[in-house]
Each structure stands twice: as C-alpha cells, then as structure tokens.
Design an enzyme around this catalytic site. Structure first.
Site, PDB file in Angstrom:
ATOM      1  NE  ARG B 295      -1.251 -16.952  89.522  1.00 29.63           N
ATOM      2  CZ  ARG B 295      -0.784 -16.723  91.110  1.00 29.63           C
ATOM      3  NH1 ARG B 295      -1.051 -17.629  91.974  1.00 29.63           N
ATOM      4  NH2 ARG B 295      -0.258 -15.594  91.078  1.00 29.63           N
ATOM      5  CE1 TYR B 439       2.296 -15.448  80.443  1.00 29.47           C
ATOM      6  CE2 TYR B 439       2.611 -13.385  79.404  1.00 29.47           C
ATOM      7  CZ  TYR B 439       2.367 -14.517  79.250  1.00 29.47           C
ATOM      8  OH  TYR B 439       1.725 -15.026  78.090  1.00 29.47           O
ATOM      9  CD  GLU B 440      -2.301 -14.177  85.728  1.00 32.57           C
ATOM     10  OE1 GLU B 440      -2.900 -13.738  86.667  1.00 32.57           O
ATOM     11  OE2 GLU B 440      -1.871 -13.123  84.892  1.00 32.57           O
ATOM     12  N   GLY B 441       2.675 -14.697  87.908  1.00 29.68           N
ATOM     13  CA  GLY B 441       3.339 -15.231  89.255  1.00 29.68           C
ATOM     14  C   GLY B 441       4.260 -16.385  88.415  1.00 29.68           C
TER      15      GLY B 441
END
Lengths: 773, 596
Positions: B295, B439-441
């Site tokens: 992240r 993306y990635e949360g």
C-alpha cells in the site's frame, strides 16, 4: 431460646468445615467435630486438618486468619458433651439416613433442651430424618441447606417440619440472615428442596440434549450461559466446577425420593461417559479435569474439551456462533434457526416447564423459587423472571406444539406476567391469582426498588443521585463496570452542592457486582496514546478537588461498598466520614500494579490515617513505611475485616454481613452522624523528605534483587516513595494536603507518560492482569 | 513532450538529512549501505528511468497492450526495456540475498519506485506485481516452492501476479468463488475466473507465477475460508525451465482509462495445477503480511505522478508567455511575461511542490519503519515499528494517491487547453494517476481501515507511535524562536487531530456509522497534520544548514519557503475538516434510499 452465641458443626468435610469457617467469620465461636479415625494419634485430627485446609483454600474460607482461631477442633467421641455449650448444632455428616439418625440420638442425649439442631442434608426429607425421634427433638429440629462454598454462596434453604417450633426457626433464620449474611428461602419438605431440584433437572437436560443433538460442549455452554443470564460457565463448565462426582450422587438420591410420575425422571439418562470420567479421576477442576481440561503435556498448557460422542479430548474451540451475539434477548435465542435454537429450546423449555410445576410443590411462592436460583446457581434471572422475558404464552404455545404437557400455572397465566410494577411497587403473581407487593424484611432497602417509582434527582451518563428518604440521598455509579470518569466527578460535584442546600446526608452506594474497580482505564489509555496529557491531568485534578470537597462537605458522607473497591473506588471510601462495608468487600489501592500512583488523594489520606492511628512508633517514618508497603505492592484486602487491618477501613467503620441490608445500614449510619455534624479539620503531615524517600527506594531495590520487583516496579515505587516522603520536604516542615496532592499529581503524570505503564494498562484491559514489566 | 529530471537532491535530503539518525547502529544486513552507495544506486536508477522508461511512456499509452491468439503483447519497446531493467539487477533490489536479491532497504526501494512511477507507471506495475508475489511466497510458501520459484522471480526471468478480484467481488473477498480441489500428489486443481489482474499475461518474461485466492472444498464461509495458491503459467520442467502449459489463460484485456501499457487481464483458471501457499483457509493472513509495503508502494505511485506533473507544469509556466504580471511587466524585453509571474500560477505550482516534498518526507519515515520492523534486533523496537507502519499505511496510501491525482490535475490546469490535448502528455498523468485511488483497497476503504481497525486496536496503541513523537517534537519546536512561527500552526492542527481522534473514538464506539461518516475527512486531517509535521522537521534541518553557512542556500531556502507555504496555505484546511467531522453523520444519512 434467646440468641445464638456459640455453634457446633458436626462433620468436618468440605461443607461442614466451610460452614464452621463462615460462622467464625461472623465472630461466633464454633466447635468443629468429627469422628476419631482408628489408630489416630491426634484424636481431633480430622477437624484440625480441616481447619488447616480451610486456611489455604481459594477462594479463602476465612475472612481473616484471626477467624480461624474461633474454630475449635474436637471429636464426637470425647467432646459430645460439649454440645451443651452451644445454641445451634449443625449436622453435616454423610448423606445416609441411618448414620444421621444414630447421631441425632447421641446429640439429643447431651444437648440442652431448646438448642436448635439442623441438618445440612441436600435431598433427604425432614420427615424421614426425625422419624422415631422424640417430640422434644422434633420441636427443635430443622433443615438448613447451605451451598458450596458457604462463605460466598448467599442462599440458605430452610425447611421446617410440622412440629418445629416457629420461634426457634425464626431465631436460626434471623442469625443466618443478619450474622451469616444469607438470604433465607423457606422451602417445603420435598426432595432436593428448590435450587438443586430445579438445578439438577436443568443440568441433566442440558447434558442429554447436547449429547442427542451433537452440540459440542463449548457451544452448549455459550448457548446455555450468558444469553439466559446464567454464568458463562454454562452447564459443562459448571459441572467441572462443582465436581462431576456430585452429579450421579445427587441424581440418584433425587430419583429415589421423587414419585415415579415426577417429570424429573424424564430428563434422567444413563451417562456412561460421566461414570467413566469419574472412575478415571476426571472429576472436574478438583481432579484431572472434566468436560474441559488443561493438557500440560509437551511443556505448554492447552485447553481441551471432550468430544461427547467419542469421549476423547480435543483442543477446545471458541464457540463460533455469531447468531448468538445478534440475538436480542433469550426469546430470540430460542427462535434461532438450526442447532443453537433447537438446543436452547429443548433445555430451557423443559427447565422452565419443570419450574412451573414446582410452585405448590417445593414452594408456594414464585419469588422464593426465583431467589433460590439467583443465589444458589447465580442466575441473573430466576425461572419466572426468565418466563416473563420470554413470554408465558410463547412458552405454553411452544410446549403444546411439541405435544408436551403445559403446566397449569402457565396455562392459567392468561397474558399476565409473574412480576409487574404497580404504582412504583414491584408485585408478584400469587398462585391463587392476583398480585401482591413484594415486601422486603425490616432493615432491607434495595436501591432497585427505590428506582422503580421515581426519577433520579440528578443524572448523567455515568452516575445518578436518588432520594432514599429521611433526608438522605444515594449517589450511584451507573457507568459500565462502575468505572470512574469525568462525568462521575462532575455529578458528584453537583451532588455536593445539592445536598448542602436540601438534604441531611449522602450515601455512596450501588448494586453492581463491584462497587467500582477505579478509573476508566480504557479511556485513560486512549487519551495517553494520543498524548492528550492536558486532558489527563485535568481529570486527575478534578478527581482530587471533588474528593476533597466530599471530605470537607458540611454534611456526613457514608460510603457502602460491596465487591471490589479499587483505586479511585477505594479513594472515595478514604474521603468519606464513615464506611459501612459489606463483609465481602475487596478494597485496595492497586494503582502501582498498573504502573501509577494513587492520585485522587489516596496517598494523602492513607498517610493521614496511619499518622493518626497511634499504633506505630513515633516519628514520621513508620507511617510512611507502612503506607508504602501496602500501596507499592497493590495489596487488596480479601474481606472488609481485613481492610480494617490495612486502615482502608477505620476501627469505627461498620461491616454488614447481608448484602441486602447494606443500604439500610449505611443510611442509618449516615443519619446517626447528622446531629452536631462538623466536617473534619485538615491535618498537616510531617514527612521525612528525600532521606526517607531514599530509604524506601533502597527497600524496593532489595525486592528487585530478590526478583520480586521488576524494572518498572522500581520506577513506580520510586515515584510512590517520593510522594509519600513528601518530595524534597525538610523534616522540620509540615506539609498540607495541597502540597501532597500536587506530588501525587506530578508523579502520576510522569508515570502515565512511560511506555511500560501504558503496556500495563493495555494488558489489564486485554487480559485482566497487568504485564510484569 | 514529457520531461523528467529525478529529484535526487530532495531524495538525498529525505534519506540522509531528514530521517538520519546519527550515531545509531545501522540495521542488521544494511551495514554496507553507506550514503555513498545509496546515492550511487539512486543516480543509476534515475539514469535508467530517464533514458529507458520515460521515452516509452507516451508511446506505450498511445499503443496499449494487445491480445493476440490468447497471448498479450506489450507496447513497442517494452520487452527490450524490461530486458535492460532485469539485466541492471533492478528486479532483485528489495529481495533477500538468499534468493539472489540485493537486500536493499525500503527507504531506498521506495525512492527508486517513485522514479519509475514518475517516468512510466504502466511499466512499473510489471516488476511491482512480481515483488508482491515474491513477498507472499517468501513469507508463506514451503521451502520447495521457494527454491523453485524465488530465484527466477528475483532475477526477473519470471514475473508474478496477485489474483484476488472476481467479477462479483472486489472489496468483499469473502464472496469469492474460485475453487481449489486437493489432489493425491499434494497439488491442487484450481478453477474459476479472475478479473482486473495486472500483468496477468505479457511477453516480458518466460513464465508468469500467479498467486490465486481460492476456496478449498471444506472451506468455511466468508474471508475465513480463503486459501492462497501458487499457479504458474508454465509448469516448471524438472530442469527448472518452463515446461507444459498450465490451464490458465487470458480471456480478455480490460479497456480502461489509464495505465494502458499495463496488461490488465481477465484470467480463466480451468483445472489449473497449483500449490497451497501457507495454511489452508489462512490466505487472507498471507496477503495481509505484505499489505503495508504494497500500500505504501501504491501511495508512492501518487507521489510519482505528482512529481512528473510538477516538473511538466514548472517547465511550461516558465516558458509560456501570456499577459503581464498584475503588478506590472516583469519581462518587458519579451512579448509577454511568463505565466509563472502570476500568484494563481504560483499557488498551483507551490501546492504540488508542497504535496510532493511533504509526501516524499512522510513516505521516507514510513519506509524506515518498515525496515526497522523487518530488521531491528530488539523485539520492542520491531513492535513499535509494526504499530507505526500499520497505522500509517492507510494514511499514506489514500493521502498520497488523492494528492497525486489532484497534483496531476493541477499540473494539467497550468497548461490550460494545452494540457487537455495529448501533445504535452499532461492528461496522461491525470488518467494514469486515477487508478491508484482505487486499487489495493479504495481510498474509502483505507479511511475505514484507519478509523475502524487502526484507531481502536489495543485502546489506541497504534496511535502512540505517531502522537507521542509528534507532540514531543512540536513542544520543543515551540521553544525554538526561529522554528516557533512554523511550529505553532502545526501544533494547533495537531490539537485538532487529537480532538477529532477522541471524538471518533467516543462516537464511533456507540455507533459505527458515526466513525464511517467521519472516516475520509479524518484520514485527510491526519494526513495534513503528518505532512505539517514533516514540514516543520524539514524546516528545522534547513534552518540548521543555513545557519551553518551551507553552500546550497537555494535548496534550503526553497525548503523553508515551501514549508511556510504548506503551513500557511494548505494546513488551515484542518479546521474545516474538524468542523465537518464534528457535525456527525446526520446530514449524510438523512435521505431515505428512495429519495436519491
């Protein structure tokens, strides 16, 4: 008979010695007798060993070691004649009718006429016990059934026969109530009386249903515990606690005594697994384990649970029942789809239905049956309170749908509940129909009753103030776990103003499990984690000021703790004019345990008490050393009596044995202080200064060298030493309270900034005990 | 034409001056990484990025990837650039020397990543995903799998992917359906469809190693029933070379707004052979162990875009002649003044600059904590670092990508209409930067992670690693006459953060929707305070250097001016955010669903 001044207990087993210990706790001398085993060198050996054992049991049987001295070890061969010395003889021998009867004949030969004789039998009817005994004996005989452990279980079932002298029964009941602190529930002379008859039925149903429905023990306990207001041990955990071996024993005796058409027999089941466990020494926590065990093989402790089908142990799993958390109230649990709901219904349906059948059989009073289950099995709600929550009609309908008989009591409810509140009074339904007020005995005042009929005088999210009559008000903590926070202090401040203007006296009291375990640690930790130092210091200051206002208020303040009164919960006692404590009060300044020093005046007050006590050698140091010893080790008194020794209670503070009488006693104490009340005068303290602090620190370092104190303990006790010795005070100076309060505050603020202290907070919150760092 | 010059001076500032801890022992394994070595690596990376990646950025965007006969072709020049990247050892940078890696610290890796993202974000995703797969395998796979796959991934001959998303489940992975059936030989057969798989297929490496989340037949429902599997595109032959084709194919390429040169694939797994990584049903845990670093990397993408946009905007603002300064002509020799004379253009440039340098500084702090967490010999230090990186991960991911996108948009704005057309490449930055907020949360999920998990954990323990040092520093800074004017507003903003934190902790405990309603504003408030803190610290270093008579006066004076700009012109947003947070969820939740 005029009163009970001395008691004899015959039978020094677990129950007998426990009862003897508790009578001694009440300040009454006891003869504890047992047989002389063949070839014994010490003819009083059995009783003497029992006393020694009682001194070591956990939880403690004696309130102080002193109490043990009131128990005299004797034997029935040499000392039976001494029964003439006592006013009450309690028989606690083996549950065999012939043995009991033989003993009664021997007792009758030596006792003074009019001496009460009671049996602690749990299942044998009184009628059978006195069969063949002379009328003079029957008049003095009754059953007093204690619960284990006798010091802590508040229920006493009392059974009288048709010939028992009512005055004698009243004397025993009154002694049990006021002196032993028991709630006396009168039962009919029926097998198992109330609590065990219903309790064993519940246990049998719960075990059999788990077996039938394939419910793992962890799941069964999760369902049969908290959701129904039953302790979280549920049923299997409870059986482990009381001992697996007790179950077949009590069951057999109930089976023999109850008529064949009694529904008890429906729940009976052969339990080969239980018999096998008992035979192999798995008798529960007292043995090698039971339905649960701690497996210590391989150097680590693993909690294991038994698989009911195979009888083999496997690692315990936390019950994975999210639906249980979402279910609001016991009825929602009964309605759950799947195994959880099916299990809950099968057990609760059968148990409550059986309870309904006990009205008129074991007691005519549903309130008595509820009381017995609350106090004998620690249920939050008795069976009829539970029925009210579930709905009597729901229960009756569902039983009928299952094709099971609906007890007439339930069928006749006709939409009514067993309890109701009418004009601010709690009422209970009588078997004949119609409600009656629940009347508390003289000297019993319950805040819960008072609260039914009125609004609080003051209230906020954490506390409330109630008018309890005669010009006295009661300050109640209402926060979660009665934790102390800013709101409590704010309301206490308002209370002081209000009482000053309009009332005579203040009682600080509540009906929680614990009076208060101190400041809200979670809030404090969060505030510390976000470095809100100013807020924390403000709260410390507010608490100091509020407690000081309480101490110097122009009216008497009586605090009445029960359960734990720790940290700030102890400090409020220290600032009260008097304390009326429930005997089961556990008082202490535990701040050092979590890496702090008492800072709401706890250090200051304790110094004042010890300096004024007159029991210590002269000079400033002895009092300081005494307080340091108690506070640095976070000592908690294990009873109100022990709290006196530590000066958490003063010599003239009162102790109430019966929890139900605490508020009335506290109120009476407060009223007794009203006439001519003058607030205390501030007393300046002479403290030893930095030299004294050094001496204390050296003592603490000694502990550290012996491995008793940890690294952070030294930091904490160093701060405590500095507060108690008066910081940099000169030995010729005297310090006023303000100066010591400032020292408390400064030390507190230094400590709360240390990571080790915050780690302790966190571990207390997450595991219940501080990490040793 | 996109231009880029790596901000090496500022990188050295972050690495050696701002977060330097003089006198402390180097972390184990990093003894050799002296400042000189670090500088050399950064210079080499800068060279590679500018010379090899930047020229492919616009062309790769224009051309995009193609699916031909079931195989993905990357844009022209990508295979060659990748071969050079691999040959330069860049795929091995952050990996364990035991598998052929160079074991460089995150503090350096993240700076290199920034340069890659500034010059060619699409390209960076290929090695980026490989490194994620490397971490999952290194952290959780059996020794046999590690030995078979890690050296190839580390030296870049094979690449990796992370296959999480399915058509019906993105944020809520508990819903996923891909199945794994155990086989007698210990392997599994995987069947299902995945979408949005970056680098899911391409022509850069000889093999691709997919890490796939799937359910075992006996799996419990929800996220507790998900396991992680390793599924190679080609099954390794006994000699270690790619052997038989496995049952995984790219069924389509996604058509998307940006990062067009990155192959975002739909993948079909049809009885594909795979192996379990980690324990059954513990797949989410295996994913979470690398989440902090991943992240932060996505956050760095935002910073990369911001830096590229800044450089493009400054170049244009200097040369674009248009009108005259409001206060009178500044360049009477020219037909018009360059637009950089205008306060509003300055506002735009200073805003991006303050974002970028602040984020670089904050990213450096968090990267350092990742290194400490991995390498420090003292477990207490490791725990502190782990707490801190767990807390800051959602903040840097969401804050950096939000600011990066805003910066790209501001950079475009400086160009006016010339930013909106393709020729200058500014609109590509806007399009490419947009995905990093998703993306990635998603950034909304990051905000929920912050208020819902990180705040309440251990009664706020994770907060300690930020709040304690920040307050201690600010309190000291207030005593410093030169620093106090900058420290005072940040100290007040910090007070607002304390208030907001306590407010959310209290309200959110009673009503989770209250925490949810405050989440995004709170994360921004937190982020602004964190940047403000970085700026006071940077200012302190700059003041000391200037007092010491540094020869680099311009650099440090610019630092001070940018610090002042951030604190005076951006940080005041904190007051508005606090007011919004305190208003609660009321207005947000008032409409009945039917009224929308």
């Amino acid at each position: 008979m005029s009163g009970i001044r001395k008691v004899a207990v015959i039978g020094a087993g677990v129950m007998g010695s426990g009862i003897a210990a508790h009578v001694a706790n009440a300040g009454v001398p006891v003869l504890l007798m047992d047989i002389v085993p063949e070839g014994a060198t010490d003819r009083n050996g059995l009783a003497a060993a029992a006393i020694a054992r009682m001194l070591k049991t956990e939880p403690a049987a004696f309130m102080t070691p002193r109490a043990a001295k009131r128990v005299e070890a004797c034997n029935v061969e040499d000392h039976l004649g001494r029964l003439a010395e006592v006013d009450w003889i309690i028989e606690v021998v083996i549950e065999r009718l012939d043995a009991k009867r033989a003993l009664y004949r021997r007792i009758d030969a030596v006792r003074r006429p009019g001496t009460a004789v009671s049996s602690n039998t749990s299942t044998i009817p009184l009628d059978a016990l006195v069969d063949g005994m002379p009328e003079s004996f029957r008049r003095d005989f009754l059953i007093t059934h204690f619960f284990n452990p006798p010091r802590y279980m508040r229920l006493l079932e009392l059974v009288t026969g048709p010939q028992t002298d009512p005055a004698l029964a009243e004397t025993v009941a009154d002694f049990a109530d006021r002196r032993l602190g028991k709630s006396v529930v009168r039962c009919k002379d029926r097998p198992g009386f109330i609590a065990n008859r219903l309790g064993i039925t519940w246990i049998q149903n719960a075990i059999a249903a788990a077996d039938d429905l394939g419910v793992p023990v962890e799941e069964a306990d999760a369902i049969m515990g908290r959701p129904f207001g039953i302790p979280k041990t549920g049923v299997f955990g409870l059986v482990d606690l009381v001992g697996l071996d007790l179950i077949p024993h009590t069951t057999a005796s109930l089976r023999a005594a109850l008529p064949p058409d009694d529904a008890f027999h429906d729940s009976y089941r052969e339990m080969p697994l239980v018999s096998r466990l008992i035979a192999a020494g798995f008798t529960g926590r007292k043995g090698k384990g039971g339905f649960y065990r701690l497996n210590r093989t391989g150097g680590q402790k693993t909690k294991e649970a038994i698989d009911l089908a195979s009888g083999a142990y496997r690692p315990a799993r936390k019950a994975d029942l999210p639906e249980l958390k979402d279910a609001k109230g016991p009825r929602a649990v009964l309605d759950l789809p799947g195994r959880a709901g099916a299990y809950a219904w099968r057990v609760i349906g059968a148990t409550l239905s059986y309870a309904a059948g006990l009205v008129g059989e074991a007691s005519d009073d549903v309130a008595a049956i509820d009381e017995a289950m609350r106090l004998g099995y620690n249920w939050t709600w008795g069976p009829f309170e539970l029925i009210d929550r579930i709905g009597g009609a729901y229960l009756a309908d569902r039983l009928a749908r299952d094709g099971r008989p609906v007890p007439p009591l339930l069928a006749g409810l006709d939409g009514r509940s067993f309890y109701r509140v009418e004009n601010g009074r709690r009422q209970v339904l009588q078997p004949g129909g119609g409600y009656r007020d629940i009347v508390r005995p003289d000297g019993v005042l319950r805040l819960a009753d008072i609260k039914l009929g009125r609004e609080p005088l003051l209230t906020n999210g954490s506390a409330a103030l109630w008018d309890i009559g005669d010009g006295v008000v009661c300050f109640e903590f209402t926060s979660q776990s009665n934790a102390l926070d800013e709101q409590v202090m704010v309301l206490l401040g308002k209370t002081i103003k209000l009482v000053k203007d309009r009332y005579k006296a203040l009682v600080v009291y509540n009906e929680g499990t614990n009076f208060s375990v101190g400041a809200n640690l979670g809030l404090a930790l969060f505030a510390a984690n976000i470095a809100a130092w100013g807020e924390i210091e403000k709260l410390v200051h507010l608490g100091q000021q509020t407690y000081r206002q309480l101490k110097y208020a122009p009216f008497p303040v009586v605090s009445a703790p029960s359960g734990m009164a720790l940290g700030g919960g102890c400090e409020i006692l220290l600032h009260s004019d008097a304390v009326q404590a429930h005997a089961e009060s556990y008082i202490g300044l535990v701040e050092c345990g979590v890496g702090l020093v008492p800072a709401w005046g706890g250090c200051t007050e304790m110094l004042g008490r010890w300096q004024a006590s007159g029991t210590l050698p002269k000079g400033p140091m002895p009092a300081v050393a005494r307080v340091f010893e108690t506070v640095s080790t976070a000592t908690v008194a294990k009873s109100a009596e022990e709290a006196r020794d530590l000066l958490f209670l003063r010599p003239d503070d009162g102790i109430t044995m019966n929890r139900d009488r605490l508020l009335a006693d506290a109120k009476a104490r407060a009223l007794s202080l009203v006439a001519g009340y003058a607030p205390p005068k501030p007393v300046p303290l002479t403290l030893p200064g930095s030299a004294g602090g050094l001496a204390l620190r050296m003592a603490a370092e000694g502990f550290a060298r012996r491995g008793i104190a940890t690294k952070h303990d030294l930091v904490v006790s160093g701060e405590l030493a500095s507060v108690l010795s008066g910081g940099e005070a000169d030995i010729l100076d005297t310090l006023d309270e303000d100066a010591i309060l400032e020292l408390e505050r400064d030390s507190f603020m230094r400590l709360v900034r240390t990571e080790a202290t915050l780690d302790r907070f966190e571990s207390v919150l997450e595991t219940g005990r501080p990490v040793r760092n | 034409m996109q231009t880029y010059k790596a901000p090496l001076r500022d990188m050295r500032f972050v690495l050696h001056e701002l977060h330097a801890d003089p006198g402390s022992e180097p972390l184990p394994g990093l003894e050799e990484i002296t400042p000189d070595v670090a500088d050399a690596i950064l210079e080499e990376a800068a060279k590679f990025c500018t010379e090899r990646l930047l020229p492919l950025n616009a062309s790769g965007d224009a051309e995009g990837c193609r699916l031909e006969n079931g195989v993905v072709r990357t844009p022209k020049g990508f295979p060659e650039a990748y071969a050079a990247f691999r040959a330069g050892g860049w795929t091995a940078m952050g990996s364990d020397p035991a598998y052929g890696g160079q074991g460089l610290p995150e503090t350096i890796n993240k700076l290199v990543e920034e340069m890659i993202c500034s010059t060619n974000l699409s390209f960076g995703l290929y090695p980026g995903l490989s490194h994620g797969a490397y971490k999952a395998i290194a952290g959780h796979a059996s020794e046999a799998l590690k030995a078979a796959y890690l050296p190839k991934i580390v030296d870049g001959t094979w690449s990796g992917t992370m296959c999480l998303t399915e058509a019906h489940c993105g944020t809520d992975l508990g819903l996923l359906r891909t199945r794994a059936v155990p086989q007698d030989d210990g392997s599994y057969r995987i069947t299902g469809s995945k979408i949005f798989i970056s680098a899911g297929d391409h022509d850069l490496t000889e093999n691709i190693v997919h890490l796939v989340l799937a359910r075992l037949p006996d799996a419990p429902k929800g996220v507790k029933g998900i396991s992680l599997f390793l599924v190679p595109k080609f099954l390794p032959a006994p000699d270690g070379t790619p052997g038989a084709r496995n049952g995984v194919t790219c069924s389509a390429l996604e058509h998307k707004m940006g990062i067009k040169a990155s192959a975002t694939c739909q993948l079909s797994f049809d009885d594909a052979v795979g192996w379990l990584v980690g324990e059954p049903h513990k797949g989410m845990r295996a994913m979470f162990t690398m989440m902090n670093s991943e992240r932060l990397s996505v956050g760095i993408q935002g910073l990369g875009a911001g830096e590229a946009a800044y450089q493009g905007a400054v170049a244009y603002a200097r040369e674009r002649l248009q009108g005259r300064a409001l206060s009178g002509a500044k360049r009477p020799d020219l037909a018009a003044d360059p637009i950089i004379v205008h306060p509003d253009v300055r506002r735009m440039l200073m805003t991006i600059r303050a974002y970028n340098e602040g984020a670089r500084a904050l990213g450096g702090w968090v990267a350092r904590s990742l290194d400490v967490m991995e390498r420090h010999p003292d477990p207490a230090e490791r725990r502190r670092a782990e707490d801190f990186s767990a807390l800051m991960t959602p903040v840097v991911k969401a804050l950096f990508t939000d600011l990066g996108f805003e910066a790209a948009s501001i950079g475009l704005q400086v160009y006016g209409g010339h930013g909106f057309i393709r020729d200058h490449g500014m609109e590509q930055y806007v399009r490419d930067a947009r995905i990093s907020m998703i993306y990635e949360g998603t950034n909304g999920v990051q905000a929920l992670d912050l208020v819902g998990r990180k705040l309440p954990a251990h009664a706020g323990r994770l907060l300690r690693g930020f709040f304690h040092p920040v307050l201690a520093f600010l309190d000291a800074a207030l005593e410093d006459d030169a620093l106090a004017p900058l420290a005072l507003p940040v100290s007040k903003a910090f007070g607002a953060l304390q208030l907001a934190t306590a407010h959310i902790a209290q309200r959110g405990l009673k009503d989770p929707d209250e925490a949810g309603a405050a989440a995004t504003d709170y994360l921004r408030l937190f982020g602004l305070v964190a940047l403000g803190f970085m700026w006071v610290r940077a200012a302190k270093v700059a003041q000391a250097a200037l007092a010491d008579g540094t020869p680099e006066r311009d650099f440090y004076e610019a630092k001070l001016a940018t610090a002042r700009f951030f604190i005076e012109r951006i940080l005041p947003q904190v007051a508005g955010l606090l007011a919004a947070i305190k208003s609660g969820k009321g207005a947000m939740m008032a409409l009945d669903e039917a009224m929308f």
